[in-house]
Structures are given as C-alpha cells and as structure tokens.
Design a protein around this motif. Structure first.
Motif, PDB file in Angstrom:
ATOM      1  N   GLU A  30       0.788  -1.203  -0.100  1.00  0.00           N
ATOM      2  CA  GLU A  30      -0.028   0.147  -0.076  1.00  0.00           C
ATOM      3  C   GLU A  30       0.874   1.205  -0.011  1.00  0.00           C
ATOM      4  O   GLU A  30       2.051   1.202   0.528  1.00  0.00           O
ATOM      5  CB  GLU A  30      -1.082   0.090   1.226  1.00  0.00           C
ATOM      6  CG  GLU A  30      -1.690  -1.003   1.327  1.00  0.00           C
ATOM      7  CD  GLU A  30      -2.536  -1.484   2.850  1.00  0.00           C
ATOM      8  OE1 GLU A  30      -1.759  -0.636   3.687  1.00  0.00           O
ATOM      9  OE2 GLU A  30      -3.526  -1.814   2.841  1.00  0.00           O
ATOM     10  N   ALA A  31       0.421   2.290  -0.480  1.00  0.00           N
ATOM     11  CA  ALA A  31       0.992   3.688  -0.540  1.00  0.00           C
ATOM     12  C   ALA A  31       0.013   4.554  -0.173  1.00  0.00           C
ATOM     13  O   ALA A  31      -1.157   4.669  -0.815  1.00  0.00           O
ATOM     14  CB  ALA A  31       1.509   3.875  -1.867  1.00  0.00           C
ATOM     15  N   PHE A  32       0.244   5.394   0.682  1.00  0.00           N
ATOM     16  CA  PHE A  32      -0.463   6.617   1.186  1.00  0.00           C
ATOM     17  C   PHE A  32       0.158   7.941   0.862  1.00  0.00           C
ATOM     18  O   PHE A  32       1.203   8.209   0.876  1.00  0.00           O
ATOM     19  CB  PHE A  32      -0.865   6.762   2.726  1.00  0.00           C
ATOM     20  CG  PHE A  32      -1.586   5.429   3.018  1.00  0.00           C
ATOM     21  CD1 PHE A  32      -3.134   5.398   3.174  1.00  0.00           C
ATOM     22  CD2 PHE A  32      -0.932   4.435   3.729  1.00  0.00           C
ATOM     23  CE1 PHE A  32      -3.902   4.426   3.665  1.00  0.00           C
ATOM     24  CE2 PHE A  32      -1.863   3.153   4.095  1.00  0.00           C
ATOM     25  CZ  PHE A  32      -3.290   3.359   4.015  1.00  0.00           C
ATOM     26  N   ILE A  33      -0.784   8.672  -0.106  1.00  0.00           N
ATOM     27  CA  ILE A  33      -0.035   9.582  -0.978  1.00  0.00           C
ATOM     28  C   ILE A  33      -1.158  10.905  -0.800  1.00  0.00           C
ATOM     29  O   ILE A  33      -2.242  11.000  -1.087  1.00  0.00           O
ATOM     30  CB  ILE A  33       0.349   9.238  -2.408  1.00  0.00           C
ATOM     31  CG1 ILE A  33       1.188   8.167  -2.636  1.00  0.00           C
ATOM     32  CG2 ILE A  33       1.000  10.523  -3.088  1.00  0.00           C
ATOM     33  CD1 ILE A  33       1.534   7.522  -3.843  1.00  0.00           C
ATOM     34  N   SER A  34      -0.460  12.162  -0.525  1.00  0.00           N
ATOM     35  CA  SER A  34      -1.088  13.459  -0.635  1.00  0.00           C
ATOM     36  C   SER A  34      -1.810  13.425  -1.986  1.00  0.00           C
ATOM     37  O   SER A  34      -0.900  13.368  -2.908  1.00  0.00           O
ATOM     38  CB  SER A  34      -0.265  14.639  -0.279  1.00  0.00           C
ATOM     39  OG  SER A  34      -0.975  15.778  -0.436  1.00  0.00           O
ATOM     40  N   PRO A  35      -3.043  14.035  -2.069  1.00  0.00           N
ATOM     41  CA  PRO A  35      -3.556  14.207  -3.507  1.00  0.00           C
ATOM     42  C   PRO A  35      -2.688  15.108  -4.144  1.00  0.00           C
ATOM     43  O   PRO A  35      -2.852  15.344  -5.362  1.00  0.00           O
ATOM     44  CB  PRO A  35      -4.876  14.600  -3.214  1.00  0.00           C
ATOM     45  CG  PRO A  35      -5.115  14.266  -1.834  1.00  0.00           C
ATOM     46  CD  PRO A  35      -3.748  14.359  -0.951  1.00  0.00           C
ATOM     47  N   THR A  36      -1.902  16.197  -3.541  1.00  0.00           N
ATOM     48  CA  THR A  36      -1.160  17.380  -4.188  1.00  0.00           C
ATOM     49  C   THR A  36       0.192  16.604  -4.730  1.00  0.00           C
ATOM     50  O   THR A  36       1.212  17.553  -5.185  1.00  0.00           O
ATOM     51  CB  THR A  36      -0.943  18.444  -3.485  1.00  0.00           C
ATOM     52  OG1 THR A  36      -0.215  17.962  -2.186  1.00  0.00           O
ATOM     53  CG2 THR A  36      -2.448  19.053  -3.203  1.00  0.00           C
ATOM     54  N   PHE A  68      -5.300  19.114   9.204  1.00  0.00           N
ATOM     55  CA  PHE A  68      -5.371  17.902   8.696  1.00  0.00           C
ATOM     56  C   PHE A  68      -5.596  17.773   7.327  1.00  0.00           C
ATOM     57  O   PHE A  68      -6.097  18.546   6.566  1.00  0.00           O
ATOM     58  CB  PHE A  68      -6.623  17.145   9.539  1.00  0.00           C
ATOM     59  CG  PHE A  68      -6.741  16.949  10.995  1.00  0.00           C
ATOM     60  CD1 PHE A  68      -5.976  15.809  11.272  1.00  0.00           C
ATOM     61  CD2 PHE A  68      -6.923  17.817  11.767  1.00  0.00           C
ATOM     62  CE1 PHE A  68      -5.772  15.571  12.690  1.00  0.00           C
ATOM     63  CE2 PHE A  68      -6.732  17.698  13.162  1.00  0.00           C
ATOM     64  CZ  PHE A  68      -5.943  16.438  13.480  1.00  0.00           C
ATOM     65  N   GLU A  69      -5.035  16.744   6.553  1.00  0.00           N
ATOM     66  CA  GLU A  69      -4.787  16.776   5.225  1.00  0.00           C
ATOM     67  C   GLU A  69      -5.270  15.113   4.637  1.00  0.00           C
ATOM     68  O   GLU A  69      -5.167  14.246   5.478  1.00  0.00           O
ATOM     69  CB  GLU A  69      -3.582  17.027   4.526  1.00  0.00           C
ATOM     70  CG  GLU A  69      -3.134  18.445   5.040  1.00  0.00           C
ATOM     71  CD  GLU A  69      -1.878  18.783   4.227  1.00  0.00           C
ATOM     72  OE1 GLU A  69      -1.540  17.957   3.310  1.00  0.00           O
ATOM     73  OE2 GLU A  69      -1.473  19.934   4.445  1.00  0.00           O
ATOM     74  N   ASN A  70      -6.020  15.134   3.493  1.00  0.00           N
ATOM     75  CA  ASN A  70      -6.285  13.614   3.086  1.00  0.00           C
ATOM     76  C   ASN A  70      -5.262  12.992   2.470  1.00  0.00           C
ATOM     77  O   ASN A  70      -4.076  13.542   2.056  1.00  0.00           O
ATOM     78  CB  ASN A  70      -7.277  14.018   1.810  1.00  0.00           C
ATOM     79  CG  ASN A  70      -8.482  14.429   2.504  1.00  0.00           C
ATOM     80  OD1 ASN A  70      -8.872  14.794   3.763  1.00  0.00           O
ATOM     81  ND2 ASN A  70      -9.277  15.077   1.509  1.00  0.00           N
ATOM     82  N   SER A  71      -5.354  11.612   2.448  1.00  0.00           N
ATOM     83  CA  SER A  71      -4.357  10.797   1.592  1.00  0.00           C
ATOM     84  C   SER A  71      -4.991  10.131   0.708  1.00  0.00           C
ATOM     85  O   SER A  71      -6.635   9.581   0.934  1.00  0.00           O
ATOM     86  CB  SER A  71      -3.777   9.744   2.631  1.00  0.00           C
ATOM     87  OG  SER A  71      -2.885  10.647   3.396  1.00  0.00           O
ATOM     88  N   GLU A  72      -4.652   9.782  -0.307  1.00  0.00           N
ATOM     89  CA  GLU A  72      -5.232   8.834  -1.469  1.00  0.00           C
ATOM     90  C   GLU A  72      -4.295   7.367  -1.163  1.00  0.00           C
ATOM     91  O   GLU A  72      -3.297   7.447  -0.763  1.00  0.00           O
ATOM     92  CB  GLU A  72      -4.961   9.527  -2.938  1.00  0.00           C
ATOM     93  CG  GLU A  72      -5.690  10.671  -3.060  1.00  0.00           C
ATOM     94  CD  GLU A  72      -5.531  11.002  -4.620  1.00  0.00           C
ATOM     95  OE1 GLU A  72      -6.353  12.035  -4.953  1.00  0.00           O
ATOM     96  OE2 GLU A  72      -4.398  10.560  -5.261  1.00  0.00           O
ATOM     97  N   ILE A  73      -5.166   6.406  -1.315  1.00  0.00           N
ATOM     98  CA  ILE A  73      -4.616   5.221  -0.925  1.00  0.00           C
ATOM     99  C   ILE A  73      -4.327   4.318  -2.282  1.00  0.00           C
ATOM    100  O   ILE A  73      -5.525   4.201  -3.128  1.00  0.00           O
ATOM    101  CB  ILE A  73      -5.267   4.393  -0.041  1.00  0.00           C
ATOM    102  CG1 ILE A  73      -4.672   3.012   0.427  1.00  0.00           C
ATOM    103  CG2 ILE A  73      -6.748   4.148  -0.367  1.00  0.00           C
ATOM    104  CD1 ILE A  73      -5.218   2.276   1.407  1.00  0.00           C
ATOM    105  N   TYR A  74      -3.392   4.055  -2.586  1.00  0.00           N
ATOM    106  CA  TYR A  74      -2.875   3.167  -3.790  1.00  0.00           C
ATOM    107  C   TYR A  74      -2.421   1.807  -3.382  1.00  0.00           C
ATOM    108  O   TYR A  74      -1.993   1.809  -2.287  1.00  0.00           O
ATOM    109  CB  TYR A  74      -1.821   3.885  -4.455  1.00  0.00           C
ATOM    110  CG  TYR A  74      -2.262   5.038  -5.311  1.00  0.00           C
ATOM    111  CD1 TYR A  74      -2.725   5.023  -6.639  1.00  0.00           C
ATOM    112  CD2 TYR A  74      -2.427   6.257  -4.607  1.00  0.00           C
ATOM    113  CE1 TYR A  74      -3.220   6.124  -7.295  1.00  0.00           C
ATOM    114  CE2 TYR A  74      -2.672   7.509  -5.118  1.00  0.00           C
ATOM    115  CZ  TYR A  74      -3.210   7.385  -6.580  1.00  0.00           C
ATOM    116  OH  TYR A  74      -3.605   8.511  -7.063  1.00  0.00           O
ATOM    117  N   SER A  75      -2.626   0.687  -3.970  1.00  0.00           N
ATOM    118  CA  SER A  75      -2.323  -0.642  -3.701  1.00  0.00           C
ATOM    119  C   SER A  75      -1.830  -1.483  -5.007  1.00  0.00           C
ATOM    120  O   SER A  75      -2.316  -0.993  -6.023  1.00  0.00           O
ATOM    121  CB  SER A  75      -3.373  -1.572  -2.899  1.00  0.00           C
ATOM    122  OG  SER A  75      -4.506  -1.749  -3.732  1.00  0.00           O
TER     123      SER A  75
END
Length: 102
Positions: free
Chosen positions: A51-57, A86-93
C-alpha cells in the motif's frame, strides 16, 4: 525507500519514501529503487499487498506508483496532520498477482 507497517498475518505492508533535498528529486532514483523493493516484498517476504498513502497534491509520487501498476482505491479523509492542518491521503495498492504480470 522502505517497506513499513508490516502486517505479516495479512501479508501486507506500506511503502514509504522521501527526499528532503530537492537536488535529488526528479532524477529517477525512486523509480530505480522501487522495483527491487517490490520484488523483495513480494518474492522474499511473500507479501500479498503493498500500500501507498499519498497526498493528493503529490503528483510525482502518484505518477511513480501508477508507473508500477498501483491502483487508486480511494481517499482517506483528514488522514494525517501537517503543520497543524489535517490533510487527506489517497490510498494506492499493488497486489502480488498484478506485480507478477509486469
């Protein structure tokens, strides 16, 4: 670059990486490092999922994981705190079977 947050009972881990020096960014170093890390995780550690958690920016990181076949699964709302916000993360797998097809 590292595999972290290992959950061996579920055969998964999170990939993490960062450059603090801008002089090393956009040189292809992460692309070069990611392949052997994924190979090790899937082949030697017998992971099923990375998994990878990445900032949308963070477009560079998003493009990096997409290049290796990671799939966006969704958004973790207000997942982490940065500079008091607080910021969002997009999750990729990436699944083992997807990695083996590449």
């Amino acid at each position: 670059m590292r595999l972290s947050y290992l959950v061996l009972d579920h055969a998964r881990a999170e990939i993490g990486y960062t450059f603090t020096d801008d002089n090393f960014k956009r040189m292809g170093l992460m692309s070069e490092a990611l392949q052997p890390v994924l190979d090790y995780g899937f082949d030697k550690m017998q992971l099923h999922r990375v998994e990878a958690f990445i900032s949308p920016t963070n477009n560079a990181s998003i493009q990096l994981v997409k290049k290796f076949g990671f799939v966006k699964e969704g958004v973790m709302r207000q997942h982490y705190q940065k500079e008091g916000q607080f910021e969002n993360s997009e999750i990729y797998s990436l699944l083992k079977e997807e990695h083996q097809k590449r």
